[in-house]
Design an enzyme around this catalytic site. Structure first.
Site, PDB file in Angstrom:
ATOM      1  N   VAL A  67      39.849 -45.518 -24.223  1.00  0.00           N
ATOM      2  CA  VAL A  67      39.292 -46.702 -23.572  1.00  0.00           C
ATOM      3  C   VAL A  67      37.863 -46.883 -24.046  1.00  0.00           C
ATOM      4  CG1 VAL A  67      38.577 -47.752 -21.392  1.00  0.00           C
ATOM      5  CG2 VAL A  67      40.754 -46.517 -21.525  1.00  0.00           C
ATOM      6  N   ALA A 112      32.803 -44.837 -23.734  1.00  0.00           N
ATOM      7  CA  ALA A 112      34.225 -44.731 -24.062  1.00  0.00           C
ATOM      8  C   ALA A 112      34.734 -43.402 -23.522  1.00  0.00           C
ATOM      9  CB  ALA A 112      34.452 -44.826 -25.564  1.00  0.00           C
ATOM     10  N   LYS A 113      36.029 -43.235 -23.540  1.00  0.00           N
ATOM     11  CA  LYS A 113      36.639 -41.956 -23.176  1.00  0.00           C
ATOM     12  C   LYS A 113      38.036 -41.938 -23.745  1.00  0.00           C
ATOM     13  CE  LYS A 113      35.270 -38.299 -20.848  1.00  0.00           C
ATOM     14  NZ  LYS A 113      33.903 -37.742 -20.956  1.00  0.00           N
ATOM     15  N   GLY A 114      38.509 -40.721 -24.049  1.00  0.00           N
ATOM     16  CA  GLY A 114      39.859 -40.582 -24.576  1.00  0.00           C
ATOM     17  C   GLY A 114      40.541 -39.368 -23.980  1.00  0.00           C
ATOM     18  N   ASP A 153      35.525 -32.679 -24.692  1.00  0.00           N
ATOM     19  CA  ASP A 153      35.575 -32.835 -23.242  1.00  0.00           C
ATOM     20  C   ASP A 153      36.454 -31.701 -22.730  1.00  0.00           C
ATOM     21  OD1 ASP A 153      34.767 -35.184 -21.182  1.00  0.00           O
ATOM     22  OD2 ASP A 153      36.693 -34.363 -20.561  1.00  0.00           O
TER      23      ASP A 153
END
Length: 423
Positions: A67, A112-114, A153
């Site tokens: 995202v 953002a992040k995944g 992460d």
């Protein structure tokens, strides 16, 4: 595989918690109603299927998510987590938090992040590598040093980032080390990156203690979560005189009224598969008991929703500094505020990591490495300046620091959008 920090089951959606705080801050800002969706709605949401050949010859399809919440301030930035509980709402919330986090410390990134829904603890090294490379290949039109820059992460580390950089570089026929941060030093990683988030937590804690007139040399602390963030925060706090009475991980919490030798506890953990189980220089208590210890400072450094309306009333700390993303549910905020506890929110307190990630990206772009001393001095200054901005906003508007942090961040993004111009 690096240690994966545990957490209790979530009682609230992280996305709903983020929206609740966002809405409260938005009402206090003098910006147009039309800006609401621009600030809230993600710019891009990508979901991919990742077929991976497992060691037994079977093919398993994993779901990967990325995202991109915002690119108004610059290329988007955010980690990739490998976890069985990865879902779109969680990733959207974390991506938005990254936008606010970058804005609050005034670095030119969006958020953002995944994530990939998997259990890396049940996978071999080869399976994890193939999964990481498949995810990178599927995201070639998303990732890029000027578009979207991933980082480690939960469940990933510098190892996975090395694979990501290599796979991306192969696709472009040249080494592109600025495409990802949190890499090994030999591949362009930055000095100070590993302890950066914990160092930021320490800097925010000391800054808050100054405001509360708490002498660090007479202060006590409890750190919930003894992974990378929690352990480095605890060690750096101890360096500055704070007595750490309690620490915890998935095996339970450990308490010593005379203080825990953090460096010794870190060595024990590293020698026992990343776990504190069997640590004999402290009394074993529950994680819930650790959260309610009579200390000056509580650092929740695990996962989302460890402080909820169920346990917030029992917290005795004068100060909470959030090392994790979203450790306090929105329903607990009112209880904590009524108790008069000062909370340094996640989007400020744990922004030391993305700050040094930014330094890594800058070094990669200019082809020059900075010294550790320069990195620490610059990151400490950025964190201290950000703390002062948020604290002053909190005092001016008479709101908790969490809402003040959202206000500082949202105003920066909204003002930037206004000057860039929409259509």
């Amino acid at each position: 595989m690096t240690y994966i920090e545990p957490a209790p089951l979530q009682h609230e959606s992280p996305l709903e918690s983020m929206k609740q705080r966002f809405n409260e801050a938005f009402k206090l800002l003098n910006i147009s109603p039309e800006m609401y969706d621009i600030l809230m709605v993600p710019r891009k949401q990508v979901v991919v299927g990742l077929p991976v050949t497992m060691d037994d010859g079977s093919v398993k399809v994993f779901e990967g998510i990325r995202v991109v919440h915002s690119t108004i301030l610059g290329p988007s930035k955010g980690g990739i987590r490998f976890d069985p509980d990865v879902n779109m709402d969680e990733v959207k919330a974390l991506a938005a938090w990254m936008t606010w986090k970058c804005a609050v410390v005034d670095i030119p990134y969006g958020g953002a992040k995944g994530g990939i829904r998997c259990n890396p603890r049940e996978m071999s090294t080869g399976e994890i590598e193939r999964l990481m490379r498949a995810y990178t290949g599927a995201m070639l039109d998303v990732f890029g040093p000027d578009r979207d820059i991933p980082a480690p992460d939960m469940g990933t580390s510098e190892r996975e980032m090395a694979w990501l950089m290599d796979e991306y570089s192969k696709s472009y026929g040249m080494t592109v080390n600025a495409v990802v941060t949190g890499k090994p030093l030999v591949l362009g990683g930055s000095l100070g990156r590993k302890e950066a988030t914990g160092r930021g937590v320490m800097t925010a804690s000391i800054s808050a203690m100054e405001k509360l007139r708490i002498n660090p040399y007479r202060a006590t602390a409890a750190v919930q979560g003894f992974g990378n963030v929690g352990s480095h925060a605890a060690a750096l706090l101890q360096e500055r005189g704070v007595k750490v009475l309690g620490i915890s991980d998935v095996t339970g919490a450990y308490y010593n009224e005379n203080g825990i030798d953090i460096l010794k506890a870190m060595r024990y953990r590293d020698q026992h598969k990343g776990l504190l189980e069997g640590y004999s220089e402290a009394t074993k208590i529950t994680n819930e008991e650790l959260l309610t210890l009579p200390v000056d400072l509580l650092v929740p450094a695990a996962k989302e929703d460890v402080i909820t309306d169920d346990n917030a009333g029992g917290i005795q700390a004068k100060l909470i500094v959030e090392g994790a993303n979203g450790p306090t549910s929105a329903s607990a905020d009112e209880i904590i505020n009524e108790k008069g506890i000062l909370v340094v929110p996640d989007i400020l307190a744990n922004a030391g990591g993305v700050t040094v990630s930014y330094f890594e990206w800058v070094q990669n772009r200019i082809g020059y490495k900075w010294t550790l001393d320069r990195i620490n001095r610059r990151s400490d200054r950025i964190m201290k300046d950000a703390f002062d901005r948020v604290y002053n906003t909190s005092q001016e508007y008479k709101v908790p620091m969490r809402i003040a942090a959202y206000m500082v961040a949202m105003k920066k993004v909204a003002d930037t959008y206004k000057f860039r111009g929409g259509y």
